[in-house]
Design a protein around this motif. Structure first.
Motif, PDB file in Angstrom:
ATOM      1  N   GLU A   1       0.829  -1.202   0.000  1.00  0.00           N
ATOM      2  CA  GLU A   1       0.000   0.000   0.000  1.00  0.00           C
ATOM      3  C   GLU A   1       0.865   1.255   0.000  1.00  0.00           C
ATOM      4  OE1 GLU A   1      -3.334   2.474   0.045  1.00  0.00           O
ATOM      5  OE2 GLU A   1      -3.108   0.332  -0.429  1.00  0.00           O
ATOM      6  N   ALA A   2       1.948   1.237   0.768  1.00  0.00           N
ATOM      7  CA  ALA A   2       2.858   2.382   0.787  1.00  0.00           C
ATOM      8  C   ALA A   2       3.496   2.594  -0.580  1.00  0.00           C
ATOM      9  CB  ALA A   2       3.941   2.170   1.848  1.00  0.00           C
ATOM     10  N   ASN A   3       3.861   1.501  -1.252  1.00  0.00           N
ATOM     11  CA  ASN A   3       4.444   1.622  -2.592  1.00  0.00           C
ATOM     12  C   ASN A   3       3.429   2.168  -3.594  1.00  0.00           C
ATOM     13  OD1 ASN A   3       6.954   0.649  -1.795  1.00  0.00           O
ATOM     14  ND2 ASN A   3       6.423  -1.478  -2.209  1.00  0.00           N
ATOM     15  N   ARG A   4       2.181   1.722  -3.457  1.00  0.00           N
ATOM     16  CA  ARG A   4       1.144   2.244  -4.356  1.00  0.00           C
ATOM     17  C   ARG A   4       0.940   3.738  -4.128  1.00  0.00           C
ATOM     18  NH1 ARG A   4      -1.323  -2.898  -3.493  1.00  0.00           N
ATOM     19  NH2 ARG A   4      -2.423  -2.127  -1.651  1.00  0.00           N
ATOM     20  N   ARG A   5       0.969   4.149  -2.874  1.00  0.00           N
ATOM     21  CA  ARG A   5       0.794   5.572  -2.575  1.00  0.00           C
ATOM     22  C   ARG A   5       1.963   6.384  -3.117  1.00  0.00           C
ATOM     23  NH1 ARG A   5      -2.807   7.395   1.022  1.00  0.00           N
ATOM     24  NH2 ARG A   5      -1.388   9.053   1.676  1.00  0.00           N
ATOM     25  N   LEU A   6       3.171   5.856  -2.943  1.00  0.00           N
ATOM     26  CA  LEU A   6       4.337   6.568  -3.466  1.00  0.00           C
ATOM     27  C   LEU A   6       4.279   6.696  -4.980  1.00  0.00           C
ATOM     28  CD1 LEU A   6       7.235   5.089  -1.292  1.00  0.00           C
ATOM     29  CD2 LEU A   6       6.344   7.421  -1.243  1.00  0.00           C
ATOM     30  N   ALA A   7       3.752   5.673  -5.635  1.00  0.00           N
ATOM     31  CA  ALA A   7       3.656   5.702  -7.096  1.00  0.00           C
ATOM     32  C   ALA A   7       2.562   6.636  -7.582  1.00  0.00           C
ATOM     33  CB  ALA A   7       3.400   4.289  -7.625  1.00  0.00           C
ATOM     34  N   ALA A   8       1.576   6.925  -6.728  1.00  0.00           N
ATOM     35  CA  ALA A   8       0.427   7.727  -7.159  1.00  0.00           C
ATOM     36  C   ALA A   8       0.463   9.158  -6.666  1.00  0.00           C
ATOM     37  CB  ALA A   8      -0.872   7.065  -6.692  1.00  0.00           C
ATOM     38  N   LEU A   9       1.276   9.451  -5.648  1.00  0.00           N
ATOM     39  CA  LEU A   9       1.245  10.772  -5.030  1.00  0.00           C
ATOM     40  C   LEU A   9       2.518  11.553  -5.316  1.00  0.00           C
ATOM     41  CD1 LEU A   9      -0.297  10.019  -1.515  1.00  0.00           C
ATOM     42  CD2 LEU A   9      -1.462  10.698  -3.617  1.00  0.00           C
ATOM     43  N   ASP A  10       2.362  12.863  -5.351  1.00  0.00           N
ATOM     44  CA  ASP A  10       3.502  13.756  -5.443  1.00  0.00           C
ATOM     45  C   ASP A  10       4.159  13.831  -4.069  1.00  0.00           C
ATOM     46  OD1 ASP A  10       5.142  15.956  -6.617  1.00  0.00           O
ATOM     47  OD2 ASP A  10       4.077  17.129  -5.099  1.00  0.00           O
ATOM     48  N   GLU A  11       5.430  13.540  -4.012  1.00  0.00           N
ATOM     49  CA  GLU A  11       6.112  13.419  -2.719  1.00  0.00           C
ATOM     50  C   GLU A  11       6.128  14.727  -1.949  1.00  0.00           C
ATOM     51  OE1 GLU A  11      10.406  11.805  -0.938  1.00  0.00           O
ATOM     52  OE2 GLU A  11      10.088  11.993  -3.100  1.00  0.00           O
ATOM     53  N   LEU A  12       6.238  15.839  -2.638  1.00  0.00           N
ATOM     54  CA  LEU A  12       6.359  17.133  -1.966  1.00  0.00           C
ATOM     55  C   LEU A  12       5.033  17.614  -1.395  1.00  0.00           C
ATOM     56  CD1 LEU A  12       7.980  19.654  -1.226  1.00  0.00           C
ATOM     57  CD2 LEU A  12       7.480  20.544  -3.518  1.00  0.00           C
ATOM     58  N   THR A  13       3.977  17.562  -2.203  1.00  0.00           N
ATOM     59  CA  THR A  13       2.698  18.155  -1.793  1.00  0.00           C
ATOM     60  C   THR A  13       1.701  17.142  -1.239  1.00  0.00           C
ATOM     61  OG1 THR A  13       1.801  17.907  -4.032  1.00  0.00           O
ATOM     62  CG2 THR A  13       2.959  19.965  -3.520  1.00  0.00           C
ATOM     63  N   GLY A  14       1.890  15.861  -1.520  1.00  0.00           N
ATOM     64  CA  GLY A  14       0.973  14.849  -1.031  1.00  0.00           C
ATOM     65  C   GLY A  14      -0.268  14.660  -1.873  1.00  0.00           C
ATOM     66  N   VAL A  15      -0.427  15.423  -2.954  1.00  0.00           N
ATOM     67  CA  VAL A  15      -1.579  15.231  -3.837  1.00  0.00           C
ATOM     68  C   VAL A  15      -1.183  14.295  -4.976  1.00  0.00           C
ATOM     69  CG1 VAL A  15      -2.574  17.473  -3.265  1.00  0.00           C
ATOM     70  CG2 VAL A  15      -0.980  17.296  -5.193  1.00  0.00           C
ATOM     71  N   ALA A  16      -2.139  13.984  -5.839  1.00  0.00           N
ATOM     72  CA  ALA A  16      -1.870  13.074  -6.952  1.00  0.00           C
ATOM     73  C   ALA A  16      -0.738  13.613  -7.827  1.00  0.00           C
ATOM     74  CB  ALA A  16      -3.141  12.890  -7.783  1.00  0.00           C
ATOM     75  N   ASN A  17       0.107  12.700  -8.302  1.00  0.00           N
ATOM     76  CA  ASN A  17       1.141  13.140  -9.227  1.00  0.00           C
ATOM     77  C   ASN A  17       0.579  13.208 -10.648  1.00  0.00           C
ATOM     78  OD1 ASN A  17       1.047  10.475 -10.126  1.00  0.00           O
ATOM     79  ND2 ASN A  17       2.868   9.868  -8.979  1.00  0.00           N
ATOM     80  N   ARG A  18       1.410  13.579 -11.596  1.00  0.00           N
ATOM     81  CA  ARG A  18       0.936  13.814 -12.960  1.00  0.00           C
ATOM     82  C   ARG A  18       0.293  12.567 -13.550  1.00  0.00           C
ATOM     83  NH1 ARG A  18       2.895  17.478 -17.241  1.00  0.00           N
ATOM     84  NH2 ARG A  18       2.263  16.648 -19.273  1.00  0.00           N
ATOM     85  N   ARG A  19       0.923  11.417 -13.355  1.00  0.00           N
ATOM     86  CA  ARG A  19       0.395  10.198 -13.949  1.00  0.00           C
ATOM     87  C   ARG A  19      -0.967   9.832 -13.372  1.00  0.00           C
ATOM     88  NH1 ARG A  19       3.682   4.667 -13.204  1.00  0.00           N
ATOM     89  NH2 ARG A  19       3.060   5.082 -11.047  1.00  0.00           N
ATOM     90  N   SER A  20      -1.104   9.913 -12.050  1.00  0.00           N
ATOM     91  CA  SER A  20      -2.368   9.494 -11.448  1.00  0.00           C
ATOM     92  C   SER A  20      -3.483  10.508 -11.669  1.00  0.00           C
ATOM     93  CB  SER A  20      -2.176   9.231  -9.950  1.00  0.00           C
ATOM     94  OG  SER A  20      -1.703  10.382  -9.294  1.00  0.00           O
TER      95      SER A  20
END
Length: 405
Positions: A213-232
């Motif tokens: 679950e942590a890996n999925r969150r890291l893959a889906a979230l922007d590390e700095l802001t905590g919101v979705a990253n570009r891909r997600s």
């Protein structure tokens, strides 16, 4: 069917030891998620059964006191493992109190076999129930099915302990029956063996599921802001576009860009710029609905996806966001930093053949007009830029923005 008691005892000693060694190997050097405590509990429980098995070879009081005391200590370590996994505080005096109390109680009941059986099994049942209760109250926050396995194995062990306590009350369990084959002893040994396997595998699954679950969150979230990253955020937009086309509902997107963000970095430093990004995200998140989603599209630009929202509704929300950001003072190391945003908005009903990149392009054109119009403003896209029969988009060529300096 009669089972060989020495063989069962050997299984109860070797199996937990092997599982514990495997857990220690897996957890070595990794983040402490309770595996070490669980492995310790298994090892202590195996040692307890060594003393139980030596009942006829060593002093019976030693076998009774150490066997039951170590079993209680093992349960304390298993509870500590669950609490550590849940990142709750460990109060070791409370965790170690049951083994101490049980040992002192049994010391005074060495000559009273029925009461000794009742007291020992009720104390162990209470500790087992504490593990089950700790798992149950946090079950919704534990991802995956591993917790269900641990709860099932723990419930099985609790049931057998209560059955043994009842046998002590009714006199069904005799002093000489511990190392002799019988229905209750066979049930105890087999259920303990099954519970050890089920709960241990379940706990390993719990730690793996948390890591996944942590890996999925890291893959889906922007590390700095905590919101979705570009891909997600693009994946979410693509999904919502398909749903909006099927349901014929309106939807909208907003492109939000922080004005003069380079000047913030040059004046206050990049760490201050990071804080400004988080500050703007916080303003956006507090003003959108639960079904909406915001993501970092790139740099200081954010994409907001608004389901079931008209162009007018999106424009009103964008204006509220713009005003809120302007009124917010981001603080960093005591300094107050004020920023503004420009927002490009597209909203409306979609048609078959429309795609997510068209929405982003339309909102980007509107954002460009907002930048060109002086910044700190909201612009609404005039069209989606669909292809006409002549093969020309409905947006004029001159509306395509050149690169911004």
């Amino acid at each position: 069917m009669e089972l060989d008691v020495p063989t069962l005892l050997m299984m109860l000693v070797l199996t937990p030891v092997l599982i514990a060694l495997a857990m220690v190997t897996v957890a070595w050097g990794e983040r402490h998620e309770g595996l070490q405590f669980w492995a310790a509990g298994l090892g202590i429980n195996a040692l307890a059964y060594v003393f139980f098995g030596l009942r006829n070879d060593i002093s019976p009081p030693i076998s009774i006191l150490l066997g039951n005391g170590l079993t209680s200590l093992a349960l304390s370590y298993l509870l500590a493992a669950v609490l550590r996994f849940q990142r709750r505080a460990l109060h070791w005096p409370m965790l170690l109190l049951p083994p101490l109390l049980l040992s002192f109680a049994l010391l005074g009941l060495l000559d009273n076999f029925p009461l000794r059986v009742v007291v020992a099994n009720l104390v162990l049942a209470g500790q087992t129930a504490a593990i089950l209760q700790a798992l149950y109250v946090r079950r919704s926050s534990t991802a995956g099915r591993g917790v269900a396995l641990v709860m099932a194995g723990t419930a099985l062990q609790l049931l057998v302990l209560l059955l043994r306590a009842g046998s002590g009350i009714t006199g069904a369990l005799l002093p000489q029956s511990f190392l002799q084959p019988g229905l209750l002893q066979n049930l105890t040994f087999l259920s303990t063996f099954a519970a050890s396997l089920i709960t241990s595998l379940g706990f390993v699954f719990m730690t793996k599921e948390r890591a996944d679950e942590a890996n999925r969150r890291l893959a889906a979230l922007d590390e700095l802001t905590g919101v979705a990253n570009r891909r997600s955020i693009i994946a979410a937009l693509d999904r919502d576009v398909g749903r909006a086309i099927r349901t014929r509902e309106s939807m909208a997107v907003m492109m939000v860009d922080i004005d003069h963000f380079k000047a913030v970095n040059d004046t206050h430093g990049h760490l201050a710029g990071d804080q400004v990004l988080r500050c703007v995200v916080d303003v956006i998140q507090h003003r959108i609905r639960a079904q909406d989603i915001v993501g970092r599209y790139g740099g200081e630009e954010f994409l907001v996806v608004l389901t079931d929202t008209s162009a007018q509704g999106a424009q009103q929300l964008a204006e509220q966001l713009r005003a809120a950001v302007e009124a917010t003072h981001c603080t960093y190391t005591g300094a107050s930093i004020s920023v503004t945003v420009s927002v490009g908005v597209f909203g409306g009903r979609l048609e078959p053949g429309d795609s997510w990149d068209q929405l982003i392009h339309a909102a980007d054109l509107a954002l460009y007009r907002a930048k060109q119009g002086g910044r700190n403003r909201v612009e609404l896209a005039q069209s989606l830029g669909r292809v006409t029969r002549e093969g020309v988009t409905s947006s004029s060529p001159e509306t395509y923005p050149p690169p911004l300096a």
